[in-house]
Structure formats: C-alpha cells, structure tokens
Design a protein around this motif. Structure first.
Motif, PDB file in Angstrom:
ATOM      1  N   GLU A 109       0.825  -1.204   0.000  1.00  0.00           N
ATOM      2  CA  GLU A 109       0.000   0.000   0.000  1.00  0.00           C
ATOM      3  C   GLU A 109       0.860   1.254   0.000  1.00  0.00           C
ATOM      4  N   LEU A 110       1.993   1.201   0.713  1.00  0.00           N
ATOM      5  CA  LEU A 110       2.902   2.343   0.712  1.00  0.00           C
ATOM      6  C   LEU A 110       3.459   2.587  -0.685  1.00  0.00           C
ATOM      7  N   SER A 111       3.689   1.501  -1.422  1.00  0.00           N
ATOM      8  CA  SER A 111       4.128   1.643  -2.810  1.00  0.00           C
ATOM      9  C   SER A 111       3.053   2.323  -3.649  1.00  0.00           C
ATOM     10  N   ASN A 112       1.779   1.980  -3.391  1.00  0.00           N
ATOM     11  CA  ASN A 112       0.690   2.646  -4.114  1.00  0.00           C
ATOM     12  C   ASN A 112       0.636   4.131  -3.772  1.00  0.00           C
ATOM     13  N   VAL A 113       0.872   4.449  -2.481  1.00  0.00           N
ATOM     14  CA  VAL A 113       0.901   5.861  -2.082  1.00  0.00           C
ATOM     15  C   VAL A 113       2.020   6.594  -2.808  1.00  0.00           C
ATOM     16  N   THR A 114       3.183   5.940  -2.884  1.00  0.00           N
ATOM     17  CA  THR A 114       4.312   6.551  -3.594  1.00  0.00           C
ATOM     18  C   THR A 114       3.979   6.769  -5.063  1.00  0.00           C
ATOM     19  N   ASN A 136       1.016   7.287  -6.296  1.00  0.00           N
ATOM     20  CA  ASN A 136       0.089   8.417  -6.376  1.00  0.00           C
ATOM     21  C   ASN A 136       0.822   9.744  -6.246  1.00  0.00           C
ATOM     22  N   ILE A 137       1.820   9.771  -5.341  1.00  0.00           N
ATOM     23  CA  ILE A 137       2.588  11.008  -5.166  1.00  0.00           C
ATOM     24  C   ILE A 137       3.364  11.336  -6.434  1.00  0.00           C
ATOM     25  N   VAL A 138       3.998  10.311  -7.016  1.00  0.00           N
ATOM     26  CA  VAL A 138       4.811  10.542  -8.217  1.00  0.00           C
ATOM     27  C   VAL A 138       3.949  11.002  -9.378  1.00  0.00           C
ATOM     28  N   THR A 139       2.763  10.396  -9.522  1.00  0.00           N
ATOM     29  CA  THR A 139       1.897  10.766 -10.641  1.00  0.00           C
ATOM     30  C   THR A 139       1.165  12.082 -10.406  1.00  0.00           C
TER      31      THR A 139
END
Length: 236
Positions: free
Chosen positions: A128-133, A135-138
C-alpha cells in the motif's frame, strides 16, 4: 640300506623339482600377466596418443611446443604454491562443512521472521505504501519537485517551529478551548451590542493580538528578525 638312501634322495630331488616347477609356473604366469598388462597399456597409450594428436591438431595454431615446455617448467617451479592452494581448498571445504549447519539455521530463522512479518501485515503495508508513492509521483510534476527542493529549507524551518514544545502547547490549548466552546449567537444582534462588546477588555486584547499577528505576517523583515523570539509588541 643303500636302497633306502637312494629312495630318500630321489624323493628329495622330486620335492626340489616340484618347487622348481612351481617357480617356473609362477614365472610363466607373471610373464603372461606382464604381457597382458603391456598389451593393455599399449592399447590405452595408443588411444591416448591418437586422442592427443586429434586434440592438439585443433589447437596447434594457438599453442606451441615452447609454450607447453614453459608451462611445464612453471608448474614444476610452483609445486609448493600449488600444494598450498590445495591445502587452502581443503581448509575451505572443512570450513564450509562446519558452517553449513549454521547457515541452514540462519536461513530457517530468516524464513520464520519473514513469515512473522507477513502475518503482521508488513508486506501488505509496504504494498500500500508503494501505491501511495505511485500516487505522489503521478500527482506531482518535475517542476513541482524542483520547487519543493528550492523551498525545502523553508518547509523544514516551518516544521521545526511547529514542533517546538511551546508551539505544540499553544496549539493544544487552542484546540482544547475550541472543543469546550459553547457559543450561542442571538439572532437579533444590534450595532449597539457589538459596540458594547468591543469595549470589553477581552475583545480588545483579542483584536489587538489579531491585528499585531496579521501585521507580522505581512512584514517579511519582521518575520526574519523575530524568528525564535517571543512577541512583545502590543497595540495601544
């Protein structure tokens, strides 16, 4: 009597002849075995020679007799080094034999720890933290990241000021006061009531604090000089 002696001598001679015949038979057998061995060695040697001829024929352009002789001399000069290398390999083998149980146990402990982390949800959290990352990058462009880098010092100073004990205490008090407020505003609020409330000391102090606070925010030079200093100004 003489006949007995003659018979004994003949018997003795026969025994010696038997021994000689046995020895001759052993010699014949040994000679036959040596001939068989010689034939086998000749066949093996011929096969080795023929194989060597074929193999050397493939590399004769890359290898010369001089180089082979040099290699042989080099190996002979470094026999002691080769022996030490073999001894080190044997020591390494013994070391691997001794350390294998420890490595196996460490791997088992590592697998158990991974299983424990999996049961606690560490890997799901990382996913999930990877998904958050992502989202931040995009969500941020290259220019946004550049601006963030240019203003990182200001951001860190702001976070530093917000995390000071006195600031946290003030914010906590403000939140507690806000939660405990029970304000009831009457529908018929007149100008006279407002003017009357403006003359109270509490409202004056509140308005003075708000005005001074807004003035300091609007004046960057004042902010730079007043960093980490208490506010002592008042409005008359």
């Amino acid at each position: 009597m003489e006949e007995i002696k003659v018979n004994q001598q003949i018997e003795s001679i026969n025994k010696k002849l038997d021994v000689i015949l046995e020895e001759i038979e052993l010699q014949r057998r040994h000679r036959r075995e040596m001939e068989d061995l010689k034939d086998d060695l000749l066949r093996v040697g011929k096969d080795i020679y023929d194989t060597a001829i074929v193999e050397l024929e493939q590399v004769h352009d890359q290898v010369s007799t001089k180089e082979i002789l040099h290699l042989g001399k080099y190996l002979l000069r470094n026999v002691s080094t080769i022996n030490r290398s073999v001894e080190q390999l044997e020591s390494l083998k013994d070391f691997l034999t001794d350390v294998s149980p420890l490595v196996r146990e460490s791997i088992m402990d590592f697998m158990q720890k991974l299983d424990e982390y999996d049961k606690k949800g560490y890997f799901e959290f990382a996913k999930e933290l990877s998904n958050v990352t992502d989202n931040i990058v995009t969500s941020f462009s290259k220019e946004d990241v550049k601006n963030l880098g240019d203003n990182i010092v200001t951001i860190l100073n702001t976070v530093k000021n917000l995390t000071q004990p006195d600031m946290l205490h003030t914010i906590n008090n403000a939140l507690n006061v806000y939660k405990q407020l029970d304000i009831v505003v009457s529908k018929d609020v007149s100008i006279f009531k407002l003017m009357k409330e403006l003359n109270t000391p509490e409202v004056k102090r509140g308005l003075g604090f708000a005005i001074q606070f807004l003035k300091n925010i609007a004046n960057p030079e004042t902010n730079n000089h007043m960093e980490n200093k208490p506010l002592n100004k008042s409005i008359n």
